[in-house]
Scaffold this motif. Structure first.
Motif, mmCIF file in Angstrom:
data_model
loop_
_atom_site.group_PDB
_atom_site.id
_atom_site.type_symbol
_atom_site.label_atom_id
_atom_site.label_comp_id
_atom_site.label_asym_id
_atom_site.label_seq_id
_atom_site.Cartn_x
_atom_site.Cartn_y
_atom_site.Cartn_z
ATOM 1 N N TRP A 107 5.771 -33.795 -0.411
ATOM 2 C CA TRP A 107 5.811 -32.319 -0.440
ATOM 3 C C TRP A 107 7.175 -31.815 0.040
ATOM 4 O O TRP A 107 7.768 -30.928 -0.580
ATOM 5 C CB TRP A 107 4.680 -31.784 0.445
ATOM 6 N N CYS A 108 7.678 -32.409 1.124
ATOM 7 C CA CYS A 108 8.978 -31.983 1.672
ATOM 8 C C CYS A 108 10.102 -32.177 0.647
ATOM 9 O O CYS A 108 10.961 -31.307 0.486
ATOM 10 C CB CYS A 108 9.321 -32.761 2.946
ATOM 11 N N VAL A 109 10.089 -33.322 -0.038
ATOM 12 C CA VAL A 109 11.177 -33.576 -0.988
ATOM 13 C C VAL A 109 11.030 -32.667 -2.220
ATOM 14 O O VAL A 109 12.043 -32.232 -2.794
ATOM 15 C CB VAL A 109 11.285 -35.080 -1.338
ATOM 16 N N ALA A 110 9.779 -32.354 -2.585
ATOM 17 C CA ALA A 110 9.572 -31.397 -3.684
ATOM 18 C C ALA A 110 10.083 -30.020 -3.269
ATOM 19 O O ALA A 110 10.684 -29.285 -4.076
ATOM 20 C CB ALA A 110 8.086 -31.342 -4.070
ATOM 21 N N ARG A 111 9.866 -29.642 -1.996
ATOM 22 C CA ARG A 111 10.378 -28.365 -1.479
ATOM 23 C C ARG A 111 11.915 -28.378 -1.438
ATOM 24 O O ARG A 111 12.560 -27.348 -1.660
ATOM 25 C CB ARG A 111 9.814 -28.080 -0.084
ATOM 26 N N ALA A 112 12.494 -29.554 -1.130
ATOM 27 C CA ALA A 112 13.963 -29.666 -1.108
ATOM 28 C C ALA A 112 14.536 -29.386 -2.491
ATOM 29 O O ALA A 112 15.530 -28.655 -2.638
ATOM 30 C CB ALA A 112 14.386 -31.058 -0.629
ATOM 31 N N ALA A 129 18.484 -24.944 3.489
ATOM 32 C CA ALA A 129 17.041 -25.226 3.537
ATOM 33 C C ALA A 129 16.735 -26.542 2.832
ATOM 34 O O ALA A 129 15.919 -27.348 3.314
ATOM 35 C CB ALA A 129 16.274 -24.081 2.879
ATOM 36 N N SER A 130 17.401 -26.788 1.719
ATOM 37 C CA SER A 130 17.175 -28.015 0.958
ATOM 38 C C SER A 130 17.504 -29.245 1.813
ATOM 39 O O SER A 130 16.729 -30.216 1.852
ATOM 40 C CB SER A 130 18.039 -27.994 -0.309
ATOM 41 N N ALA A 131 18.638 -29.198 2.522
ATOM 42 C CA ALA A 131 19.037 -30.322 3.379
ATOM 43 C C ALA A 131 18.009 -30.524 4.492
ATOM 44 O O ALA A 131 17.690 -31.669 4.859
ATOM 45 C CB ALA A 131 20.428 -30.064 3.964
ATOM 46 N N ARG A 132 17.475 -29.431 5.023
ATOM 47 C CA ARG A 132 16.460 -29.545 6.092
ATOM 48 C C ARG A 132 15.178 -30.196 5.577
ATOM 49 O O ARG A 132 14.567 -31.018 6.240
ATOM 50 C CB ARG A 132 16.159 -28.160 6.668
ATOM 51 N N TRP A 133 14.780 -29.809 4.364
ATOM 52 C CA TRP A 133 13.580 -30.428 3.781
ATOM 53 C C TRP A 133 13.791 -31.920 3.558
ATOM 54 O O TRP A 133 12.870 -32.723 3.727
ATOM 55 C CB TRP A 133 13.210 -29.731 2.460
ATOM 56 N N LEU A 134 15.003 -32.286 3.156
ATOM 57 C CA LEU A 134 15.308 -33.715 2.960
ATOM 58 C C LEU A 134 15.211 -34.476 4.274
ATOM 59 O O LEU A 134 14.681 -35.595 4.338
ATOM 60 C CB LEU A 134 16.709 -33.881 2.362
ATOM 61 N N LEU A 135 15.725 -33.866 5.329
ATOM 62 C CA LEU A 135 15.673 -34.496 6.648
ATOM 63 C C LEU A 135 14.215 -34.664 7.094
ATOM 64 O O LEU A 135 13.841 -35.698 7.671
ATOM 65 C CB LEU A 135 16.449 -33.626 7.649
ATOM 66 N N ALA A 136 13.403 -33.649 6.798
ATOM 67 C CA ALA A 136 11.973 -33.729 7.135
ATOM 68 C C ALA A 136 11.307 -34.880 6.372
ATOM 69 O O ALA A 136 10.456 -35.601 6.916
ATOM 70 C CB ALA A 136 11.289 -32.407 6.807
#
Lengths: 86, 194
Positions: B73-78, B89-96
């Protein structure tokens, strides 16, 4: 894919996972529980392929290959477990 | 490249680099063989597999499933964020996403630790041969996925992706989703179904 839609898919997948885990915890396996578990896995896999992998808007060939893998794998597992229940 | 069918725009190819999709299909085939081998070997050793499966920690398996789904889900959000040009925000989702991968490996570390401390290994019996081989093979894929996403995150954090140029991110995301998809079958097969 909208963020809200992705959130809905995520929640659905989390709930489906807890359902599988709960079924596993709740005692004896029967043919029906095995089918239920595999159906849940099929729905989860379908959601991942369509909405997370984003193959929903990709030509049928690619969707067909990945969904075909999912369904064939689950069908073979079902066959093996069905033979084991006999 | 796209084509139009029933009013919907269908893409010719899946997201990301075509080479990663060749790799993904090869990985899916490998897991298909392994899952089939497990299911049909179990058929010949029903009592052993049913008894040994009860010794597994299905709670750990469930937590790891939730972690991988959350990572997907996080990478889809990224990817969704970068398509909207929200690079930070994209970089943060990737980190998550990488964080969920770390969580998965930590749970696996404790799960394996509990088994190995009891003297369980690949030679213990046929069930544990499959359990260790299948889950370790999968864990290697988690590690590879985290490595790929690590490079993607580094580029994202440096502003290397945009709404018009995020092919590399989609490549990493597609691989991560494959790792999740395989676990969606592995979890019920190895931990739940008896």
């Amino acid at each position: 894919m909208s963020a809200h839609f992705l959130n809905v898919i995520w929640v659905a997948l989390m709930v489906a996972t807890l359902m599988t885990w709960f079924i596993g915890k709740s005692g004896q396996m029967t043919a029906n529980t095995v089918i239920a578990i595999l159906l849940i896995a099929a729905v989860k896999g379908w959601l991942i392929v369509y909405d997370f992998m984003a193959l929903r808007r990709v030509k049928l060939l690619w969707r067909g290959i990945v969904l075909g893998w999912l369904l064939m794998t689950l069908a073979l597992i079902l066959l093996a477990y069905w033979l084991g229940l006999k | 490249m796209t084509s139009h069918t029933a009013g919907h725009k269908l893409h010719e190819y899946p997201p990301g680099d075509l080479a990663i999709w060749v790799f993904i299909l090869a990985e899916l085939f490998a897991f298909f063989v392994l899952f089939s081998a497990y299911a049909f070997t179990r058929l010949k050793h029903l009592d052993l597999f049913n008894e040994m499966q009860r010794t597994l920690d299905s709670d750990a398996g469930m937590i790891n499933t939730l972690l991988l789904i959350t990572g997907s889900w996080c990478v889809a959000r990224a990817v969704a964020a970068i398509k909207a040009n929200h690079a930070v925000a994209s970089a943060r989702w990737l980190l998550a996403t990488i964080g969920t991968g770390c969580g998965f490996l930590v749970v696996k570390y404790f799960e394996y630790g509990a088994k190995f401390s009891l003297g369980i290994n690949l030679d213990t019996n046929l069930f544990y041969t499959f359990y260790i081989a299948l889950t370790m093979f999968h864990a290697m894929h988690v590690l590879l996925g985290m490595t790929i996403l690590g490079f993607v995150w580094k580029k994202a954090a440096q502003g290397g992706y945009s709404a018009h140029d995020h092919h590399g991110m989609e490549t990493g995301a597609s691989y991560w989703h494959m790792v999740d998809l395989v676990w969606i079958i592995l979890f019920p097969l190895v931990y739940i179904m008896r």
